[in-house]
Enzyme design. Sequence first.
Site, PDB file in Angstrom:
ATOM      1  N   TYR A 119       0.810  -1.210   0.000  1.00 47.70           N
ATOM      2  CA  TYR A 119       0.000   0.000   0.000  1.00 47.70           C
ATOM      3  C   TYR A 119       0.855   1.278   0.000  1.00 47.70           C
ATOM      4  O   TYR A 119       0.681   2.136  -0.876  1.00 47.70           O
ATOM      5  CB  TYR A 119      -0.954  -0.044   1.195  1.00 47.70           C
ATOM      6  CG  TYR A 119      -2.196   0.794   1.039  1.00 47.70           C
ATOM      7  CD1 TYR A 119      -3.080   0.960   2.101  1.00 47.70           C
ATOM      8  CD2 TYR A 119      -2.500   1.432  -0.147  1.00 47.70           C
ATOM      9  CE1 TYR A 119      -4.206   1.723   1.978  1.00 47.70           C
ATOM     10  CE2 TYR A 119      -3.622   2.210  -0.282  1.00 47.70           C
ATOM     11  CZ  TYR A 119      -4.477   2.347   0.792  1.00 47.70           C
ATOM     12  OH  TYR A 119      -5.601   3.113   0.661  1.00 47.70           O
ATOM     13  N   GLU A 155       2.211   6.321  -7.202  1.00 46.37           N
ATOM     14  CA  GLU A 155       1.172   7.210  -7.746  1.00 46.37           C
ATOM     15  C   GLU A 155       1.562   8.682  -7.593  1.00 46.37           C
ATOM     16  O   GLU A 155       1.439   9.478  -8.526  1.00 46.37           O
ATOM     17  CB  GLU A 155      -0.159   6.943  -7.043  1.00 46.37           C
ATOM     18  CG  GLU A 155      -0.762   5.581  -7.397  1.00 46.37           C
ATOM     19  CD  GLU A 155      -1.971   5.236  -6.537  1.00 46.37           C
ATOM     20  OE1 GLU A 155      -2.693   6.160  -6.124  1.00 46.37           O
ATOM     21  OE2 GLU A 155      -2.172   4.035  -6.272  1.00 46.37           O
TER      22      GLU A 155
END
Lengths: 242, 303
Positions: free
Chosen positions: A164, A171
């Site tokens: 995660y 991103e």
Amino acid sequence: MASSEEDGTVEEKENNNKKRTKSTLATAWLTFYNIAMTAGWLVLAMAMTRFYIQKGTHKGLYRSIARTLKFFQTFALVEVGHCAIGIVRTSVIVTGVQVCSRIFMVWFITNSIRQIQSEESVILFLVVWTVTEITRYSYYTFKLLNHLPYFIKWARYNLFIVLYPVGVVGELLTIYAALPFVRRSGMYSMRLPNKYNVSFDYYYCLIIVMLSYIPLFPQLYFHMLRQRRRMLHGEVIVEKDD
Amino acid sequence: LSSPAVVFFEVEILDAKTKDKLCFLDKICFLFVSDPQWYPARQSIRLDPKGKSLKDEDVLQHLPVGTTATFYFRDLGAQISWVTVFLTEYTGPLVIYLLFYFRVPFIYPPKYDFTTSKHWVVHLACMCHSFHYVKRLLETLFVHRFSHGTMPLRNIFKNCTYYWGFAAWMAYYINHPLYTPPIYGEQQIRIALIIFLFCQIGNFSIHIALRNLRPPGSKTRKIPYPTKNPFTWIFLLVSCPNYTYELGSWLGFTLMTQCLPVAFFTLVGFIQMTVWAKGKHRSYLKEFRDYPPLRSPILPFIL
């Protein structure tokens, strides 16, 4: 289902039958959906691996898998529908936010800003997404088939701890890399004067999106950690009974 | 003749979450909780931990309890009065819009500081917007009768962000030096102004009618009916015409300014008011057996 036999009235029996067919239909659809999505992301994983082995570089990798990625990631929108009609017991909003953020990355960042498609950060989040989705969809598939191997459960509730944050880094780096190209091209932006009397600057919008990771990411991360503790806690109780 | 029997109650109050006994009262006539931090407005006393709060007017003797009763206490959190919240959330847009209208420094490029727009519709819009919020402030002070005294403190931050934020967003574009007036010019502006004024008067008429339903200090609920004022005849078709007129006012303002942020604000407000109207309509239906069947919550026959 003996009690429904005793209930007697034809209408009640019909309603119970309707409920049973609906939930069998729902289970069948969900099983098919999760198998298809597992397969899709496996295909993506294999295509990415094959490209890298054959070409030895990540340049052009995104373009080679772009269509498959767009198809399977966009199709995930139906999961919001699943929550909305109640065949999956998750909040519509949580699922909506997660799917929308993926759609945003795929369609509004990597798809529309070609210059960043060869960035390493793109490969970073693609790898993370692929591993995460294969684990998640196979977990749901096995759960629906009532045969969940322990290692899938382990993977689902442990891999995220590393994946995660790494995915978030990928991103954010990608959006950051895209900023100068957005500024220069003025894409998705609207200037004054215009007849709608509104303006929109995609560049500042992206900066706000990046900043929003700061409050949102910890909340989602700790939610997953709490889920994990609940699953492990459940396991401990079962062992004691044994 | 015998003297009326006096009934004594024994009451224990438990914390709704932990079920700890907070106090036990024997032979009591009314409830209290000793720490002044838990002022009455933030106490919720209920018969069931997950149930509805008892009202101030409820009498112990009339509640479904025996001679021993268990009540559950829930802390509602810091409370703030409705009047305070309304005054704050409405003063903000009034002031903020004017800051943009007068083009106060640091908003637009410096050469425009303290200049005025050359479009007369911009002046009209300022008057309408300001009139709308002054009307709301005066209604809060002199017209509305609130059934609840207070609401949770965090609401003031949520509500003010909404009202103040949208006011700033709208005002920025309407008062911008590069503002484009409505395409259909005077005609569009005239129709928009008529709609706006009509709905403002309508909205005010409804507020007065609702106030007159309820005598001062009382909290009784009655079905509202049309009065001699034609603006209230809409009660024949709608349960919450104040929201209907409010929507109309903002549609008028959107048409007048031809500004997308205003349209967006109107849409969001409409969604919220529809939710409230449906809730109110449902509670009217539950409370009154003879509730007029022709009425819809907010839009005649539609919604």
